[in-house]
Design a protein around this motif. Structure first.
Motif, PDB file in Angstrom:
ATOM      1  N   LEU A 104      -5.438  -1.289  -6.958  1.00 34.72           N
ATOM      2  CA  LEU A 104      -6.522  -0.429  -6.487  1.00 34.72           C
ATOM      3  C   LEU A 104      -5.997   0.993  -6.377  1.00 34.72           C
ATOM      4  N   ILE A 105      -6.708   1.936  -6.978  1.00 32.53           N
ATOM      5  CA  ILE A 105      -6.301   3.344  -6.943  1.00 32.53           C
ATOM      6  C   ILE A 105      -7.428   4.170  -6.342  1.00 32.53           C
ATOM      7  N   HIS A 106      -7.092   5.023  -5.387  1.00 35.79           N
ATOM      8  CA  HIS A 106      -8.053   5.914  -4.741  1.00 35.79           C
ATOM      9  C   HIS A 106      -7.566   7.346  -4.906  1.00 35.79           C
ATOM     10  N   VAL A 107      -8.383   8.179  -5.545  1.00 34.86           N
ATOM     11  CA  VAL A 107      -8.065   9.597  -5.739  1.00 34.86           C
ATOM     12  C   VAL A 107      -9.239  10.420  -5.234  1.00 34.86           C
ATOM     13  N   ASN A 108      -8.968  11.409  -4.387  1.00 34.00           N
ATOM     14  CA  ASN A 108     -10.039  12.225  -3.828  1.00 34.00           C
ATOM     15  C   ASN A 108      -9.530  13.634  -3.567  1.00 34.00           C
ATOM     16  N   GLY A 109     -10.316  14.615  -3.983  1.00 30.09           N
ATOM     17  CA  GLY A 109     -10.001  16.001  -3.652  1.00 30.09           C
ATOM     18  C   GLY A 109      -8.838  16.582  -4.425  1.00 30.09           C
ATOM     19  N   ILE A 110      -8.921  16.603  -5.763  1.00 28.86           N
ATOM     20  CA  ILE A 110      -7.864  17.194  -6.582  1.00 28.86           C
ATOM     21  C   ILE A 110      -7.840  18.709  -6.388  1.00 28.86           C
ATOM     22  N   HIS A 111      -6.668  19.269  -6.146  1.00 25.71           N
ATOM     23  CA  HIS A 111      -6.518  20.708  -5.928  1.00 25.71           C
ATOM     24  C   HIS A 111      -6.330  21.425  -7.267  1.00 25.71           C
ATOM     25  N   VAL A 112      -7.067  22.529  -7.461  1.00 26.16           N
ATOM     26  CA  VAL A 112      -6.968  23.279  -8.726  1.00 26.16           C
ATOM     27  C   VAL A 112      -6.845  24.781  -8.489  1.00 26.16           C
ATOM     28  N   SER A 113      -6.538  25.202  -7.270  1.00 21.82           N
ATOM     29  CA  SER A 113      -6.462  26.637  -6.984  1.00 21.82           C
ATOM     30  C   SER A 113      -5.306  27.310  -7.705  1.00 21.82           C
ATOM     31  N   ASP A 114      -4.272  26.543  -8.037  1.00 26.77           N
ATOM     32  CA  ASP A 114      -3.081  27.118  -8.658  1.00 26.77           C
ATOM     33  C   ASP A 114      -2.967  26.815 -10.151  1.00 26.77           C
ATOM     34  N   VAL A 115      -3.918  26.047 -10.720  1.00 26.35           N
ATOM     35  CA  VAL A 115      -3.868  25.676 -12.135  1.00 26.35           C
ATOM     36  C   VAL A 115      -5.272  25.685 -12.709  1.00 26.35           C
ATOM     37  N   THR A 116      -5.348  25.640 -14.049  1.00 29.45           N
ATOM     38  CA  THR A 116      -6.652  25.545 -14.709  1.00 29.45           C
ATOM     39  C   THR A 116      -7.317  24.213 -14.404  1.00 29.45           C
ATOM     40  N   GLY A 117      -6.522  23.168 -14.314  1.00 31.14           N
ATOM     41  CA  GLY A 117      -7.053  21.849 -14.003  1.00 31.14           C
ATOM     42  C   GLY A 117      -5.930  20.840 -13.873  1.00 31.14           C
ATOM     43  N   ARG A 118      -6.220  19.742 -13.179  1.00 30.34           N
ATOM     44  CA  ARG A 118      -5.271  18.634 -13.067  1.00 30.34           C
ATOM     45  C   ARG A 118      -5.953  17.366 -13.573  1.00 30.34           C
ATOM     46  N   GLU A 119      -5.221  16.621 -14.421  1.00 33.81           N
ATOM     47  CA  GLU A 119      -5.750  15.395 -15.002  1.00 33.81           C
ATOM     48  C   GLU A 119      -4.754  14.274 -14.692  1.00 33.81           C
ATOM     49  N   PHE A 120      -5.146  13.389 -13.779  1.00 31.03           N
ATOM     50  CA  PHE A 120      -4.245  12.369 -13.241  1.00 31.03           C
ATOM     51  C   PHE A 120      -4.225  11.133 -14.134  1.00 31.03           C
ATOM     52  N   HIS A 144       0.846  -1.189   0.000  1.00 31.28           N
ATOM     53  CA  HIS A 144       0.000   0.000   0.000  1.00 31.28           C
ATOM     54  C   HIS A 144       0.882   1.240   0.000  1.00 31.28           C
ATOM     55  N   ARG A 145       0.551   2.195  -0.877  1.00 31.59           N
ATOM     56  CA  ARG A 145       1.292   3.448  -0.952  1.00 31.59           C
ATOM     57  C   ARG A 145       0.321   4.606  -0.798  1.00 31.59           C
ATOM     58  N   ALA A 146       0.638   5.555   0.094  1.00 26.80           N
ATOM     59  CA  ALA A 146      -0.200   6.725   0.330  1.00 26.80           C
ATOM     60  C   ALA A 146       0.618   7.980   0.055  1.00 26.80           C
ATOM     61  N   TYR A 147       0.054   8.867  -0.763  1.00 27.80           N
ATOM     62  CA  TYR A 147       0.774  10.079  -1.168  1.00 27.80           C
ATOM     63  C   TYR A 147       0.401  11.242  -0.262  1.00 27.80           C
ATOM     64  N   GLN A 148       1.385  12.060   0.042  1.00 25.99           N
ATOM     65  CA  GLN A 148       1.178  13.296   0.795  1.00 25.99           C
ATOM     66  C   GLN A 148       1.805  14.439   0.017  1.00 25.99           C
ATOM     67  N   GLY A 149       0.960  15.368  -0.442  1.00 27.00           N
ATOM     68  CA  GLY A 149       1.458  16.489  -1.228  1.00 27.00           C
ATOM     69  C   GLY A 149       0.375  17.524  -1.448  1.00 27.00           C
ATOM     70  N   GLN A 150       0.722  18.575  -2.203  1.00 25.89           N
ATOM     71  CA  GLN A 150      -0.170  19.706  -2.397  1.00 25.89           C
ATOM     72  C   GLN A 150      -1.150  19.528  -3.555  1.00 25.89           C
ATOM     73  N   GLU A 151      -0.980  18.487  -4.369  1.00 29.54           N
ATOM     74  CA  GLU A 151      -1.810  18.367  -5.563  1.00 29.54           C
ATOM     75  C   GLU A 151      -3.179  17.735  -5.313  1.00 29.54           C
ATOM     76  N   VAL A 152      -3.312  16.976  -4.206  1.00 27.21           N
ATOM     77  CA  VAL A 152      -4.534  16.204  -4.001  1.00 27.21           C
ATOM     78  C   VAL A 152      -4.691  15.896  -2.512  1.00 27.21           C
ATOM     79  N   ASP A 153      -5.941  15.813  -2.054  1.00 27.71           N
ATOM     80  CA  ASP A 153      -6.197  15.488  -0.649  1.00 27.71           C
ATOM     81  C   ASP A 153      -5.808  14.050  -0.333  1.00 27.71           C
ATOM     82  N   GLU A 154      -6.284  13.114  -1.147  1.00 25.61           N
ATOM     83  CA  GLU A 154      -6.028  11.699  -0.916  1.00 25.61           C
ATOM     84  C   GLU A 154      -5.617  11.022  -2.223  1.00 25.61           C
ATOM     85  N   LEU A 155      -4.531  10.278  -2.175  1.00 26.07           N
ATOM     86  CA  LEU A 155      -4.080   9.488  -3.314  1.00 26.07           C
ATOM     87  C   LEU A 155      -3.419   8.229  -2.766  1.00 26.07           C
ATOM     88  N   GLU A 156      -4.003   7.074  -3.073  1.00 24.69           N
ATOM     89  CA  GLU A 156      -3.494   5.796  -2.590  1.00 24.69           C
ATOM     90  C   GLU A 156      -3.433   4.796  -3.741  1.00 24.69           C
TER      91      GLU A 156
END
Length: 530
Positions: free
Chosen positions: A258-274, A231-243
């Motif tokens: 199994l991939i879990h993505v939740n809460g993509i941050h877009v305040s600093d960009v037009t959009g993020r596409e994972f 299991h790998r869990a990401y901690q960073g500014q781009e997304v709230d949860e990424l596992e």
């Protein structure tokens, strides 16, 4: 509804669909919830309840033996039995390796379920004085630092270094493939001097190559009698949860990712596409392969179209193709191949030698002007995405065969649910109303054989009078001669037990050839007293 599923509708549409479908709706006195992840949640069960009957539903047209079923519980106090009371081996895993929700566990056990049917299993609360039952195994996550860790079963082995996937081996094929897996993201284009077209719900238009995540990953592994995982869990500014979780079940099944993505941050960009991307040593010569609506395999060539000269305006989106069920890369000589079976439609591409990538999640703050009239800016539960893929490695022929077989298992997992007994037959009837696809045309061994389904055994509250094969829309007759289509259930003895040209025999068994889809129109008589 297609537009709802692929986010090509305004926000009220998927919200209304979720209410109709009852996603996250309590179904057992607020104790049990059937979630959109198809994982039964017993974590809210009251302490006074000492047993539950769990019904496992199989939506496919063949028997499924020994497949893992998962459900969430608040604590590891349950053992599992079948409907006869025989103990079933089970394994507990903490839901969060980091201990954020250490009071919740995932309970996993193997189930045997008939085609288009269901089986009942019972969760029995263990008596504390008796200790842990012999059929119960409680596993614990261990942190991964700078060591090599491998998880394996009878057929496959995956090796990791500092949590990063580095190789996958297939023992039966004697194949070892160096492979790197990474999650990256494209920055959505807001338009530029060349074109004002933005990225959005209909249009994928990045403003450059995929970018690496700037944060860091925490990795854990676990081993047990039913499955092992990393299991790998990401901690960073781009997304709230990424596992990302890589699972190998005991037996001979390939890796499930199994991939879990939740809460993509877009305040600093037009959009993020994972995206999810595999980098391998395979020499692909600019080619990769996708399915066509889950059936044929299509060859895709970088910067090329077979029937016209392609004018490349965007080297990324121009090489993306739709994937309904599977995608793969392979070497020309057929020695090595890597493929994935998906649980939903994706966009996919192979932009460099040995690469295979799929789009997994998107959040964009501007509208692309193509019809939805709102940005692809989902928040709340709509932004919480969980997806599943199977990773296959081996020779080209073995991977292709396995992908075709596996795509239906990934798309249609067995569903655990708690229902009152009087609803069980209705579940069976609802399942029987669906089409039973046979997508193994041209495959080796048993995968390419005809498949038979007894449509009479799946209905209990009504009697089938006649059955008639029709076109897939249920309107047109299959053949111009009506007498050759109709099959009289009450006068079945007159048929003499011979297989009719319609594909229905005297017992109501419909036989499907490889690659065939068949719809059957039934005339029924309801038995309301049943």
């Amino acid at each position: 509804n297609h537009s709802t599923l692929v986010s090509l509708s305004e926000q009220p549409v998927p919200k209304n669909a979720s209410e109709i479908l009852g996603i996250d709706m309590p179904v057992a006195d607020n104790a049990v919830h059937l979630t959109s992840k198809l994982v039964l949640d017993l974590s809210q069960a009251t302490a006074s309840e000492d047993r539950f009957m769990v019904t496992i539903v199989n939506p496919l047209g063949w028997k499924r033996d020994g497949e893992l079923v998962s459900l969430n519980v608040s604590s590891p106090v349950w053992r599992v039995t079948d409907s006869t009371g025989a103990d079933i081996k089970c394994q507990y895993i903490p839901l969060q390796p980091e201990g954020k929700l250490s009071e919740r566990y995932r309970l996993v056990f193997r189930a045997n379920v008939p085609a288009l049917g269901f089986s009942n299993y019972v969760l029995v609360k263990m008596i504390p004085e008796d200790g842990i039952h012999s059929s119960v195994h409680i596993a614990a996550w261990a942190p991964m630092y700078d060591q090599n860790v491998a998880i394996s079963n009878e057929a496959f082995k995956a090796e990791f270094f500092m949590g990063n996937l580095v190789s996958i081996s297939n023992a039966a094929e004697r194949t070892n493939l160096a492979v790197e897996h990474e999650i990256l993201w494209y920055s959505s284009s807001p338009g530029n001097q060349e074109s004002g077209q933005t990225s959005g719900a209909y249009i994928f238009r990045p403003d450059g190559p995929a970018r690496k995540l700037a944060g860091h990953w925490q990795s854990h592994f676990i081993r047990g009698p039913l499955f092992s995982a990393v299991h790998r869990a990401y901690q960073g500014q781009e997304v709230d949860e990424l596992e990302v979780t890589y699972v190998l079940e005991s037996g001979d099944l390939p890796i499930t990712m199994l991939i879990h993505v939740n809460g993509i941050h877009v305040s600093d960009v037009t959009g993020r596409e994972f995206i999810s991307r595999f980098n391998t040593e395979i020499v692909t010569n600019g080619k990769f392969f996708t399915d066509s609506n889950g059936l044929n395999t299509m060859e895709r060539i970088l910067n090329h179209r077979d029937t016209w000269t392609l004018n490349i305006t965007d080297k990324f989106s121009d090489n993306y193709y739709p994937v309904t069920a599977r995608a793969s890369i392979r070497c020309e000589k057929g020695f090595k191949s890597l493929g994935i079976a998906t649980d939903r439609a994706h966009g996919s591409a192979s932009l460099q030698e040995g690469q295979l990538e799929t789009m997994i999640h998107r959040r964009i703050t501007v509208d692309d002007g193509r019809g939805v009239a709102e940005p692809l800016n989902e928040t709340g539960w709509l932004a919480n995405l969980r997806l599943r893929q199977r990773i296959h490695v081996g020779t080209v022929s073995s991977v292709e065969n396995a992908l075709r077989f596996d795509q239906l298992h990934v798309n249609y997992p067995m569903i655990p649910i708690i229902l009152p007994s009087h609803l069980l037959t209705e579940v069976s009837e609802a399942l029987s109303a669906r089409r039973v696809p046979e997508s193994f045309s041209g495959l080796d061994g048993c995968f390419g054989q005809p498949a038979s389904v007894n449509i009479m055994r799946n209905f209990r509250t009504f009697e089938v009078i006649t059955a008639k094969p029709v076109s897939l829309n249920g309107v047109a007759s299959k053949r111009p001669n009506p007498t050759a289509q109709e099959w009289n259930y009450e006068a079945a003895s007159d048929i003499g037990g011979q297989q009719e040209a319609s594909g229905l025999d005297r017992n109501g068994v419909v036989t499907l050839q490889p690659g065939q889809l068949q719809a059957v129109l039934l005339d029924v008589k309801y038995s309301f007293g049943a």
